[in-house]
Scaffold this active site. Sequence first.
Site, PDB file in Angstrom:
ATOM      1  N   HIS A  85       0.823  -1.216   0.000  1.00 41.00           N
ATOM      2  CA  HIS A  85       0.000   0.000   0.000  1.00 41.00           C
ATOM      3  C   HIS A  85       0.857   1.266   0.000  1.00 41.00           C
ATOM      4  CE1 HIS A  85      -0.001   0.085   4.576  1.00 41.00           C
ATOM      5  NE2 HIS A  85      -0.063   1.385   4.366  1.00 41.00           N
ATOM      6  N   ASP A 205       1.179  -7.656   2.396  1.00 44.13           N
ATOM      7  CA  ASP A 205       1.290  -6.220   2.101  1.00 44.13           C
ATOM      8  C   ASP A 205       2.756  -5.775   1.978  1.00 44.13           C
ATOM      9  OD1 ASP A 205       0.866  -3.518   1.794  1.00 44.13           O
ATOM     10  OD2 ASP A 205      -0.547  -3.349   3.457  1.00 44.13           O
ATOM     11  N   SER A 621       3.870   2.307   8.527  1.00 43.19           N
ATOM     12  CA  SER A 621       3.672   1.291   7.507  1.00 43.19           C
ATOM     13  C   SER A 621       4.966   1.086   6.747  1.00 43.19           C
ATOM     14  CB  SER A 621       2.578   1.705   6.541  1.00 43.19           C
ATOM     15  OG  SER A 621       1.350   1.346   7.079  1.00 43.19           O
TER      16      SER A 621
HETATM   17  N1  ARG Z   1      -4.878   0.752   7.554  1.00 43.19           N
HETATM   18  C1  ARG Z   1      -3.564   0.783   6.987  1.00 43.19           C
HETATM   19  C2  ARG Z   1      -2.997   2.225   7.068  1.00 43.19           C
HETATM   20  O1  ARG Z   1      -3.538   3.056   7.724  1.00 43.19           O
HETATM   21  C3  ARG Z   1      -3.508   0.233   5.604  1.00 43.19           C
HETATM   22  C4  ARG Z   1      -4.247   0.983   4.543  1.00 43.19           C
HETATM   23  C5  ARG Z   1      -4.145   0.417   3.161  1.00 43.19           C
HETATM   24  N2  ARG Z   1      -5.004  -0.721   2.942  1.00 43.19           N
HETATM   25  C6  ARG Z   1      -6.309  -0.648   2.548  1.00 43.19           C
HETATM   26  N3  ARG Z   1      -6.993  -1.762   2.369  1.00 43.19           N
HETATM   27  N4  ARG Z   1      -6.919   0.494   2.319  1.00 43.19           N
HETATM   28  O2  ARG Z   1      -2.345   2.766   6.203  1.00 43.19           O
HETATM   29  N1  ASP Z   2      -1.483   1.642   7.999  1.00 42.16           N
HETATM   30  C1  ASP Z   2      -0.762   2.715   8.656  1.00 42.16           C
HETATM   31  C2  ASP Z   2       0.279   3.352   7.732  1.00 42.16           C
HETATM   32  O1  ASP Z   2       0.104   3.394   6.532  1.00 42.16           O
HETATM   33  C3  ASP Z   2      -0.130   2.243   9.927  1.00 42.16           C
HETATM   34  C4  ASP Z   2      -1.029   2.432  11.116  1.00 42.16           C
HETATM   35  O2  ASP Z   2      -1.767   3.429  11.174  1.00 42.16           O
HETATM   36  O3  ASP Z   2      -0.951   1.594  12.013  1.00 42.16           O
HETATM   37  O4  ASP Z   2       1.247   3.931   8.167  1.00 42.16           O
END
Ligand code: ARG
Ligand code: ASP
Length: 686
Positions: A85, A205, A621
């Site tokens: 991502h 990921d 991330s």
């Molecule tokens: N929750 C994670 C973050 O805040 C991953 C986001 C990307 N993945 C998704 N399915 N949208 O970045």
């Molecule tokens: N998914 C988040 C990021 O892209 C990480 C988090 O908020 O735990 O940095």
Amino acid sequence: MMKKVTLSLFACVAILLSAAADEGMWLPSLIGSRIKDMRRKGFRLTAEDIYSVNKASMKDAVVLFGGGCTGEFVSAEGLLLTNHHCGYGSIQSLSSVERDYLTHGFWAQSRAGELPVPGLSVRILVRMEDVTERVAAGEKPAEIAKAASEEGHAADVQPMYYGNQYFLFVYDVFRDVRLVGAPPSSVGKFGGDTDNWVWPRHTGDFSVFRVYAGEDNRPADYSKANRPYRPKRHFPISVKGVDEGDFTMIYGFPGNTQEYVTSDAVEYVAEVSDPMKIELRTQRLDIISAAQAEDPAVRIQYASKHASIANAWKKWQGEVLGLRRLGTADKKRAYEKRFAAWAASKPEYAGLLDSIRTAYDAAKPEYYVYELYTESVGAIEAVRFASQLTARRSRMKEGEDFASAAREMRESFMKDYSPKIDRAIARKMLGEFLDRMPADRVPAELTAAVAECGGASEYVDRLYDNTTLTAESFDPAKIDDDPMVRFVAMFSPLRKRIAESAYRNLSNIPSVERWYRPFVRAMMEWDRDRAFFPDANLTLRVAYGSVAGYEYADGEYHRPVSTLEGVMEKDNPEIYDYDVPQRLRDIHAAKDYGRWGCEIAGRVSVPVCFLATNHTSGGNSGSPVINGRGELVGINFDRTWRSTMSDMEFDPSICRNISVDIRYVLFTIDKVGGASYLLDEMDLRR
Ligand code: ARG
Ligand code: ASP
């Protein structure tokens, strides 16, 4: 089961104590103060191994990837891992209908096949330095940074603890970064938005890049002649895997936390701000989802927009839930009462909490205007496009041709734009803006125009019927006459005020922030047993903890590891998020795991993701997850949604970060991608 019952009371207490200390994101240059605790929990190396100015250390293997993720070197030749991502935008920009790397994945197969990503850069920290005294002596932070950047580096000075400390960060910025590999989205984004922020998780990921440098191993603009960068340090990789209880350390760039804000601020977030933002985003998501369900082309067109709207939307829901469950505002109120009793006899601190409250009372309505505008009118796509056009025009340089720039912008905007969806969203969002905004903050011109049309929806219809920004007849020379541009112009005074206040969050509002500085200093003086760490601000940090499951509610225990069996249990060709690639199905059917198979919870499978207690935030991330011997065991990519209040209060019993097991990364490269040649340059350890 048996193990739980036989746990002695002593062990329970020991676990609670050690867990409580997993909170914190520490500055690497000051990690010496934590090293005893880290070693007690299983870290075998020294503070110098984590950060050193004199010799190569782990910090040389960690990069700020793009503008807001982390990455890590895993070879002596600049091979870099981060999340899928985090690489998504790069992978997308290199893709086309014929070469759809998002869908099918990409493997360079040779150095010559690695794809430069224009605009992508990574930063490596050269050194950091406490410059608090220089700032106190009158030097301006910007001047200190400028002097440091004249040595051919990028530099900035960041306040810590609301300006009680200042640190200079000096970076090398590498601008030639190339895509080496990415799994298909059906692995790299497996579970999609459905599983986002959720455990159990089965997402691979990760993506793979390589940093290139000039002949002298220094940063250089892209050139065919550049060579793979030779980092001072890269992470060896443990293929032994992790077990519950194992030490884990996260080294990366968390973006933003607010651990020291007062009860008033917490209450505003949990009861006013987050709920408003959630409600408005629910409306936008409902409209987009309905359109996506009707038309597969729209599903693809709006996939990325839907994902980014939903990401924060889901996070805020977890934050509200967590702050309420913990009673954070009430706990802070009680804490503040005790603080006030202590401060009462100290003239320099006695009135602080009152000052903060008064400043908040004055600033909150203003801040709400900013948040409401951003999430309503500011979220309308045509509004954003109109603002981008006028902003672009005001930045035009001599000899530049606005008309062609505008046409290019329009073309890229229209590629993933549905006027029908945007109109439906605009009707709702303008309605919400008018309902929720204090009347004196609504532009008078707008009130009159809406009244003339007989309502917000009618007014929006007229805008969309008459705008030419999105029409074939678009004429860059006439944008000032366009109704959408005129609509946006009505908000200019409001936008100007917002831009001037440069809000990032509730604690950096200048009128409030000035009180936080003495407040945090006073807290540190008063609360001697508390381990203070500076709030995250996209500077390099270390967080440590251990692999651990969690019991969210009575009987609801979550095991900390997931496996390929779970991927296959979710497999469903009918559901986009769960459509496992055929190659992986075949590998699973044949149990053709090669060296990546192992026994987990009684079954032979491949490990996929794991949970740990590290205190992380957005920006972490892509961060390396490191074991006690300094070896890479995973790549961090998420938290559970019920952890996300950790940006304001970390609850060691349930806050968990989610990482992809490095063995799943290697398995995917090797078996699914057929790119095992990449493993040859890595330093794999048993
Ligand atoms: N929750 C994670 C973050 O805040 C991953 C986001 C990307 N993945 C998704 N399915 N949208 O970045
Ligand atoms: N998914 C988040 C990021 O892209 C990480 C988090 O908020 O735990 O940095």
